[in-house]
Design a protein around this motif. Structure first.
Motif, PDB file in Angstrom:
ATOM      1  N   LYS A 204       0.835  -1.204   0.000  1.00 48.96           N
ATOM      2  CA  LYS A 204       0.000   0.000   0.000  1.00 48.96           C
ATOM      3  C   LYS A 204       0.869   1.253   0.000  1.00 48.96           C
ATOM      4  N   ILE A 208       0.963   4.225  -2.854  1.00 50.64           N
ATOM      5  CA  ILE A 208       0.720   5.619  -2.468  1.00 50.64           C
ATOM      6  C   ILE A 208       1.879   6.497  -2.913  1.00 50.64           C
ATOM      7  N   LYS A 274       5.350  17.565   5.620  1.00 46.81           N
ATOM      8  CA  LYS A 274       4.010  17.963   6.048  1.00 46.81           C
ATOM      9  C   LYS A 274       3.902  19.478   6.152  1.00 46.81           C
ATOM     10  N   GLY A 372      -2.937  15.531  -0.258  1.00 49.90           N
ATOM     11  CA  GLY A 372      -3.852  14.605   0.397  1.00 49.90           C
ATOM     12  C   GLY A 372      -3.253  13.209   0.500  1.00 49.90           C
ATOM     13  N   LEU A 373      -2.603  12.751  -0.568  1.00 50.81           N
ATOM     14  CA  LEU A 373      -1.963  11.437  -0.551  1.00 50.81           C
ATOM     15  C   LEU A 373      -0.785  11.412   0.413  1.00 50.81           C
ATOM     16  N   ARG A 376      -1.956  10.840   3.870  1.00 54.10           N
ATOM     17  CA  ARG A 376      -2.302   9.424   4.033  1.00 54.10           C
ATOM     18  C   ARG A 376      -1.044   8.571   4.192  1.00 54.10           C
ATOM     19  N   GLY A 379       0.399   8.964   7.648  1.00 50.23           N
ATOM     20  CA  GLY A 379      -0.373   8.173   8.612  1.00 50.23           C
ATOM     21  C   GLY A 379      -0.030   6.702   8.552  1.00 50.23           C
ATOM     22  N   SER A 380       0.170   6.175   7.338  1.00 48.49           N
ATOM     23  CA  SER A 380       0.516   4.763   7.180  1.00 48.49           C
ATOM     24  C   SER A 380       1.902   4.472   7.757  1.00 48.49           C
TER      25      SER A 380
END
Length: 384
Positions: A204, A208, A274, A372-373, A376, A379-380
């Protein structure tokens, strides 16, 4: 720094400056090619598209070669390919040969750019985050400097010949410096030995990364390749003013990489992306949406976006085991390059039918999706 470190720094610095200037040529000389060879929008976009096909093929093969063979040997060979493509521009004068040279020159250039990013943690162990951004700062000098100077003083076909002669000289100097460069073999460093047992992240994260970098490429490369044509066609700007707005974007990229390199080293890759990614994405989208009055906001967004690409590539090196990091880097960047290819094919068709104003709006959408990706992805990584 020790003498060996200085040789490495000079080699990488000259190479990155040359690659920066090389990558800017598509956007700067697009109007010159269009006039000289009487090209329509689709033919002009093919010059950009074919260069990204070169990126795709070189990176998909090159990453594996960097893991299989001595990396210095691979770097010298690819530099020689780049020099040959640049030399072709000096002896040819036709649209077809422009396509051939762009395929090899930009394909080799992108692989060399990635190679420097992969070699930097090995050569400059302990301060890789700082050195990666310093070297990309130097690349930015090559990009923004060439855009400003060529746009003002060499915006003609003879200028195309002059810059290629200079790039050929840079390639020759870099090849000579490579022979004096000492690069640790894969697995030599203590940190690398520890990383032998690092596990591969799940698939994943891999996908991403590809989607995220693909969207980022559309945004950043879209500015490099199309901002000048956008300003001239959509707002009837003079070439000097259009090149100044483009130069502001890359000047911001240049200054930002130098100024924020210590911040990246201190904050780490994830937190740095970020912070700067959020600020840069907001400015980028606002600049595009505001139209002519937002061109300078768009240009200034380069200052915030400066550290993103080198830090993304560094992040890949930190996530994947050292024995597969170069292969994963090549696959991720080459797969993300497909987005560049699709974008440029689409952009040429849309700009021919609806104009640059409408087609340019693809860029802020891509940048918003990129961020946005990234959130994510962050977070992963935290959960893993």
């Amino acid at each position: 720094m020790k003498r060996t470190k200085w040789i490495a720094f000079l080699c990488f610095a000259f190479l990155m400056a040359g690659l920066g200037a090389n990558d800017a040529l598509r956007g700067i000389f697009a109007p010159v090619f269009q006039e000289r060879y009487d090209l329509n929008g689709s033919q002009l976009s093919l010059i950009v598209t074919i260069s990204y096909v070169g990126n795709l093929l070189f990176l998909s093969i090159g990453g594996k070669l960097l893991d299989l063979f001595p990396r210095k040997n691979v770097a010298v060979a690819v530099t020689a390919v780049w020099a040959g493509a640049v030399a072709l521009n000096l002896v040819s004068d036709s649209y077809i040969w422009i396509l051939v040279s762009m395929f090899f020159a930009l394909g080799a250039s992108t692989l060399l750019n990635t190679t420097v990013n992969i070699l930097t943690p090995a050569v400059f162990a302990g301060y890789a985050g700082l050195m990666v951004n310093v070297l990309f700062f130097i690349q930015g000098i090559g990009t923004s400097g060439s855009q400003l100077l060529l746009g003002r003083y060499a915006f003609h076909y003879a200028g195309w010949k002059w810059i290629n002669a200079a790039l050929l000289a840079v390639a020759f100097l870099v090849i000579v410096l490579f022979f004096f460069l000492k690069i640790p073999k894969q697995g030599e460093e203590k940190e690398q030995e520890k990383e032998i047992f690092k596990k591969e992240p799940d698939s994943k994260i891999f996908w991403i990364f590809i989607a995220m970098m693909g969207c980022y490429f559309i945004g950043e490369h879209g500015i490099m390749n199309w901002l000048m044509s956008y300003c001239i066609s959509a707002f009837s700007m003079e070439a000097s003013s259009a090149s100044a707005s483009l130069s502001l974007f890359w000047g911001g990229m240049t200054a930002g990489r130098l100024m924020f390199a210590p911040v990246v080293q201190k904050m780490g890759a994830v937190k740095s992306m970020k912070l700067f990614g959020g600020i840069g994405t907001v400015m980028f989208c606002a600049g595009c949406i505001l139209g002519e009055s937002g061109v300078w906001v768009l240009g200034a967004s380069g200052f915030a976006l400066a550290i993103l690409y080198p830090t993304m590539v560094l992040l890949i090196q930190q996530i994947y085991p050292v024995q597969t990091a170069a292969t994963r880097t090549g696959v991720i960047i080459s797969a993300a390059t497909v987005a560049d290819i699709v974008f440029n094919l689409l952009f040429g068709a849309v700009s021919s039918k609806w104009g640059y104003g409408s087609s340019f709006m693809i860029l802020p959408v891509a940048m918003a999706v990129f961020y946005g990706l990234y959130l994510r992805l962050a977070g992963s990584l935290k959960r893993n």
